[in-house]
Design a protein around this motif. Structure first.
Motif, PDB file in Angstrom:
ATOM      1  N   SER C 109       5.824 -24.576   0.008  1.00  0.00           N
ATOM      2  CA  SER C 109       6.357 -23.351  -1.102  1.00  0.00           C
ATOM      3  C   SER C 109       6.078 -22.066  -0.734  1.00  0.00           C
ATOM      4  O   SER C 109       4.945 -21.431  -0.434  1.00  0.00           O
ATOM      5  CB  SER C 109       5.417 -23.712  -2.241  1.00  0.00           C
ATOM      6  N   THR C 110       6.906 -21.660   0.104  1.00  0.00           N
ATOM      7  CA  THR C 110       7.145 -20.310   0.825  1.00  0.00           C
ATOM      8  C   THR C 110       8.268 -19.475   0.702  1.00  0.00           C
ATOM      9  O   THR C 110       9.229 -19.562   0.349  1.00  0.00           O
ATOM     10  CB  THR C 110       7.100 -20.489   2.222  1.00  0.00           C
ATOM     11  N   VAL C 111       7.900 -18.149   0.706  1.00  0.00           N
ATOM     12  CA  VAL C 111       8.976 -17.053   0.780  1.00  0.00           C
ATOM     13  C   VAL C 111       8.694 -16.351   2.182  1.00  0.00           C
ATOM     14  O   VAL C 111       7.390 -16.250   2.509  1.00  0.00           O
ATOM     15  CB  VAL C 111       8.748 -16.121  -0.302  1.00  0.00           C
ATOM     16  N   SER C 112       9.803 -15.967   2.879  1.00  0.00           N
ATOM     17  CA  SER C 112       9.655 -15.242   4.080  1.00  0.00           C
ATOM     18  C   SER C 112      10.625 -14.332   4.554  1.00  0.00           C
ATOM     19  O   SER C 112      11.634 -14.311   3.925  1.00  0.00           O
ATOM     20  CB  SER C 112       9.550 -16.307   5.204  1.00  0.00           C
ATOM     21  N   LEU C 113      10.248 -13.394   5.342  1.00  0.00           N
ATOM     22  CA  LEU C 113      10.885 -12.447   5.692  1.00  0.00           C
ATOM     23  C   LEU C 113      10.880 -12.665   7.387  1.00  0.00           C
ATOM     24  O   LEU C 113       9.876 -12.942   8.194  1.00  0.00           O
ATOM     25  CB  LEU C 113      10.487 -10.916   5.584  1.00  0.00           C
ATOM     26  N   ILE C 121       7.350 -13.401   8.952  1.00  0.00           N
ATOM     27  CA  ILE C 121       6.067 -13.562   8.050  1.00  0.00           C
ATOM     28  C   ILE C 121       6.349 -14.434   6.917  1.00  0.00           C
ATOM     29  O   ILE C 121       7.229 -14.486   6.433  1.00  0.00           O
ATOM     30  CB  ILE C 121       5.674 -12.084   7.797  1.00  0.00           C
ATOM     31  N   LEU C 123       4.740 -16.402   3.400  1.00  0.00           N
ATOM     32  CA  LEU C 123       3.712 -16.472   2.519  1.00  0.00           C
ATOM     33  C   LEU C 123       3.706 -17.803   1.614  1.00  0.00           C
ATOM     34  O   LEU C 123       5.070 -17.857   1.258  1.00  0.00           O
ATOM     35  CB  LEU C 123       3.552 -15.260   1.375  1.00  0.00           C
ATOM     36  N   GLY C 124       2.473 -18.293   1.281  1.00  0.00           N
ATOM     37  CA  GLY C 124       2.879 -19.721   0.372  1.00  0.00           C
ATOM     38  C   GLY C 124       1.894 -20.753   0.875  1.00  0.00           C
ATOM     39  O   GLY C 124       0.806 -20.368   1.492  1.00  0.00           O
ATOM     40  N   ARG C 125       2.430 -21.846   0.413  1.00  0.00           N
ATOM     41  CA  ARG C 125       1.816 -22.891   1.014  1.00  0.00           C
ATOM     42  C   ARG C 125       2.565 -23.671   2.198  1.00  0.00           C
ATOM     43  O   ARG C 125       3.692 -23.806   1.926  1.00  0.00           O
ATOM     44  CB  ARG C 125       1.497 -24.263  -0.349  1.00  0.00           C
ATOM     45  N   SER C 169      -2.708 -24.219   1.228  1.00  0.00           N
ATOM     46  CA  SER C 169      -2.425 -23.198   0.192  1.00  0.00           C
ATOM     47  C   SER C 169      -2.732 -21.641   0.491  1.00  0.00           C
ATOM     48  O   SER C 169      -3.747 -21.462   1.110  1.00  0.00           O
ATOM     49  CB  SER C 169      -2.827 -23.449  -1.206  1.00  0.00           C
ATOM     50  N   ASN C 170      -2.156 -20.718  -0.242  1.00  0.00           N
ATOM     51  CA  ASN C 170      -2.611 -19.219  -0.035  1.00  0.00           C
ATOM     52  C   ASN C 170      -2.530 -18.875   1.236  1.00  0.00           C
ATOM     53  O   ASN C 170      -3.522 -18.291   1.755  1.00  0.00           O
ATOM     54  CB  ASN C 170      -4.260 -19.120  -0.760  1.00  0.00           C
ATOM     55  N   SER C 171      -1.582 -18.966   1.885  1.00  0.00           N
ATOM     56  CA  SER C 171      -1.525 -18.670   3.359  1.00  0.00           C
ATOM     57  C   SER C 171      -0.507 -17.729   3.668  1.00  0.00           C
ATOM     58  O   SER C 171       0.301 -17.556   3.133  1.00  0.00           O
ATOM     59  CB  SER C 171      -1.239 -19.883   4.143  1.00  0.00           C
ATOM     60  N   VAL C 172      -1.076 -16.868   4.816  1.00  0.00           N
ATOM     61  CA  VAL C 172      -0.158 -15.921   5.381  1.00  0.00           C
ATOM     62  C   VAL C 172       0.275 -16.437   6.772  1.00  0.00           C
ATOM     63  O   VAL C 172      -0.718 -16.683   7.728  1.00  0.00           O
ATOM     64  CB  VAL C 172      -0.747 -14.498   5.418  1.00  0.00           C
ATOM     65  N   MET C 190      -6.698 -18.748   2.462  1.00  0.00           N
ATOM     66  CA  MET C 190      -7.691 -18.323   1.754  1.00  0.00           C
ATOM     67  C   MET C 190      -7.975 -19.454   0.739  1.00  0.00           C
ATOM     68  O   MET C 190      -7.270 -19.997  -0.072  1.00  0.00           O
ATOM     69  CB  MET C 190      -7.362 -16.903   0.964  1.00  0.00           C
ATOM     70  N   GLU C 192      -9.979 -18.537  -1.670  1.00  0.00           N
ATOM     71  CA  GLU C 192     -10.000 -17.750  -2.918  1.00  0.00           C
ATOM     72  C   GLU C 192     -11.151 -18.001  -3.790  1.00  0.00           C
ATOM     73  O   GLU C 192     -11.071 -18.136  -5.088  1.00  0.00           O
ATOM     74  CB  GLU C 192      -8.660 -17.788  -3.859  1.00  0.00           C
TER      75      GLU C 192
END
Lengths: 358, 358, 358
Positions: C109-113, C121, C123-125, C169-172, C190, C192
């Motif tokens: 479950s990610t969004v990226s550029l 880069i 972000l997400g799981r 989860s909570n990954s960069v 993280m 968290e």
């Protein structure tokens, strides 16, 4: 019943490869009904219900032509409670339902291989063969206040005590190929108990059943039989149903009996339904009368009369209303719409809803 | 706010039938933010958050033209925590939230019929009318560290004590047709308590509310009022908001008050916000200042100042940052980002994230 | 491995705007296997399994070309248990798995550029870098009875004691751009934990790891290392793997070791695998031999031998069978298929299944 209104355009995205005849269909139903249900003083008003005409769902399905009459296919079909946005329960072991807050593909989750000549083999979670006659030969399609399942899978029946009344997980199914109007299917589903299991429970949740039918011209008739294994007593059910179309009238009838066998206290129940769908103008009237009774000393009995009207705004969209009344006698406490039953009290349900297929 | 970026090609798949003007849209937002939030010694770093600029979601929607100005439609809209892949909670009875590990269509799950002249009737789970002014007239759209909801639905408010602050299940909604800039809606949602319910709780979770607005040219203004029934004291809320666009500046303001009535200890709170979205080059700056206070003896108060920048890489994709600071006084313990509040301590939040609409 | 068979037609639906090069892909795998697994007297028959050749899933993904070599993208990838219609667990804090009855986007479950020159880069799981070598260099792709993970993430390893063995989860995440065959990625995720956390647990669930590889012509080789922080002892794992293709033979090998450090009782394990995928006619034979052992006084050991055959009916559909046998020695109790292990007993698993990609 499941019409697939939308075809996702299938383009070849596998690098460098062309894929002929691939398609995925997104399909669904959203159906919400303002329902008023009451029974004696202990009435209950479930004011918004999901699925008064058809059960709400969201699904994905696809087929692939493998050539030579062979095809592969899948169905992922998720039940929806449109009133709350939640999903519906499934079972991992055919013995208890899981909690159902998140969405699951509880209606159907299968992969299959099929041959024009040899039939189809299907793996996954699917409807049991013994459910189809109850819904196909019910003018209300087992949805809403007038559902045949109020009686046929209600509190007087043995089927209501197992989670395999509608569907089973961990199943292997076989479907006959098309042959001159005859159709049929068989299913074996596993309870998947880890061994060594407590004495006698090794087969708990195993289901075996089959259905055979014939459809030609105005006639459709089918019979089914199935058993769910349980250490506390196997639950078996048999049913048969038929429909016959004459002009604007589609007459329907069904008969069923179920039994808890090998139990400390064996018990049985049986019931029947007659009804019709009557087309008129832009819509149709579903009507039915049904009875169920068990073999307790009191011979508990319930009867349901249901009438409705479905007004089609298009092939996909309808508004509808249903009125249903259940009469309980001899200690029966049958009800509909999820209302806890009250002994010997009448239950009435009234639906007014919108159904949209996509 | 919900832009629908993708139209699934709709082809006729119902056997033998052609279906005009059918379409299903797949839409969604994935938004993830590296957020640093802290408050006094008892700080908390929620290091990856979902939805710093827009709430993450995945949805399916469709409309069908029924002719004569009539249309049918549905929306299934699922909240997503992109950071973990989980869904968000919904409520079955408008009184308690369900646990939320699986995905649900918690944001919206509706079927509707609409007429160009008579308006729309909508059944299912939906946003409540009293939520819209809080989010529409917030430069941050109630998302991320600078959300107006930190105060407007935070721990000093009565709205924060009910689950119908944002959305309600089991609802029947009505929307006015378009008419010279005026718009409006009303909703009645049911707690669906089984009868006989414990004394006085029969109506618990029932919500009734309405919103009326006017939008023309640079101006948009709206007012809303709603009440959630509870035996422990009804919670009512009223709000109004406006925006006015001048060149690159879109000014926004809102005012709200809520109250717990018929309670052993009646209480009230009220607050306001002023802010703007300032377009510059490829992006815009959202800024806001807001205050909230309750009517306790101490007159607890909180104030928030928030500034951000959203840099558009395209119409659908942006990177953004937000800084927000909440000041607590007189015993208030308001916070943001899910952090448990600390009495009289300042809270600060910093977002750095990516938002992508599809 | 994730082929994306279907492209949803992307049309501009944002009012008045045209959107170039937008697309959303619907993709998935449905794989069901009739599996017989047994171990000593305490055997277990999990009769229908999900994912004997590839893990079942349903996903949505899309990319947007932002111009100048920049792109935005998202992936929402949901694990499925086709046998029951349920989803799979995810974790909110990288420390415990959530209950898993509803579907979640647990796989990814990610969004990226991303930039052609600077990399991506994300972000997400997502999958952790340290998982890839275990699955990419396993002839069975860690699916089904012959999965390398039976040993490499089984009960003798330290990795089996954390929930970050496969995904976090909570990954960069950061991915290198394409450069002459070299590839690489790094991830920080993280836990968290809210502060103040109990002594020493502030970093629990934090994961840091990286992977670097080289692929050119017939060769692919990669190494990875990562650590999950825990107050009870950090768990670190390192692995390397390689594949080399000669004609119809694709040889594979992997080596791994993991350790629980800073713990009251530090411990270690290590293992290796050799295997191959051998193409023949319409299908291929995966074969592997692997060993794992820990550093306990007894030096517990397990070895697995697995052979299979995958018969392609098309590029997307296959039937397959796998036979696997695990031998336990010196007190080991390794097993596969979710069966509770039995000390020093052999485990055998047999799959017969259908896999369909869409």
């Amino acid at each position: 019943m499941q019409k697939h209104a939308v075809v996702v355009c299938a383009l070849a995205a596998v690098s460098g490869a062309s894929m002929a005849q691939s398609s995925v269909t997104l399909f669904g139903v959203v159906d919400a009904t303002v329902q008023h249900a009451s029974q004696a003083g202990a009435s209950a008003n479930r004011l918004l219900g999901a699925g008064g005409n058809q059960f709400s769902r969201l699904g994905f399905r696809g087929t692939e032509d493998l050539g030579g009459g062979l095809a592969a296919g899948f169905v992922l079909d998720m039940g929806l409670n449109v009133d709350t946005g939640t999903g519906a329960p499934t079972s991992a072991n055919n013995q208890v339902n899981l909690p159902a807050t998140g969405t699951t593909f509880n209606r159907r989750s299968t992969v299959s291989l099929s041959s024009r000549e040899l039939g189809e083999i299907r793996l996954g979670r699917d409807f049991v063969p013994t459910y189809w006659n109850i819904t196909v030969f019910d003018p209300f399609g087992t949805a809403g206040a007038g559902s045949a399942a109020n009686l046929a899978q209600g509190s007087l029946t043995r089927v209501s005590t197992v989670v395999t009344g509608l569907r089973a997980s961990n199943s292997v199914g076989y479907f006959l190929p098309a042959m001159n109007g005859f159709y049929g299917q068989a299913m074996y589903a596993m309870g998947e108990n880890v061994s060594p299991a407590p004495a006698g429970t090794r087969n708990d949740g195993n289901y075996a059943g089959a259905r055979l039918g014939y459809a030609a011209g105005p006639l459709n008739v089918a019979a089914a039989y199935g058993t769910t294994s349980l250490a506390s007593g196997d639950v078996s059910t048999g049913n048969l149903g038929a429909s016959y179309t004459v002009g604007s009238f589609k007459f329907m009838a069904q008969f069923y009996r179920d039994a808890k066998e090998r139990a400390a206290a064996p018990s049985r129940s049986r019931g029947w339904l007659v009804g019709a769908q009557i087309e008129l103008g832009q819509g149709y009237f579903p009507v039915s009368y049904s009875q169920v009774q068990d073999n307790s000393a009191a011979e508990r009995k319930a009867a349901q009369i249901a009438v409705g009207y479905v007004h089609n705004l298009s092939k996909r969209t309808a508004v509808y209303t249903t009125y249903s009344r259940i009469q309980n006698r001899n200690g029966a406490a049958v009800s509909g719409g999820g209302v806890p039953g009250v002994v010997n009290a009448n239950w009435t349900g009234l639906d007014l809803g919108i159904r949209h297929i996509f």
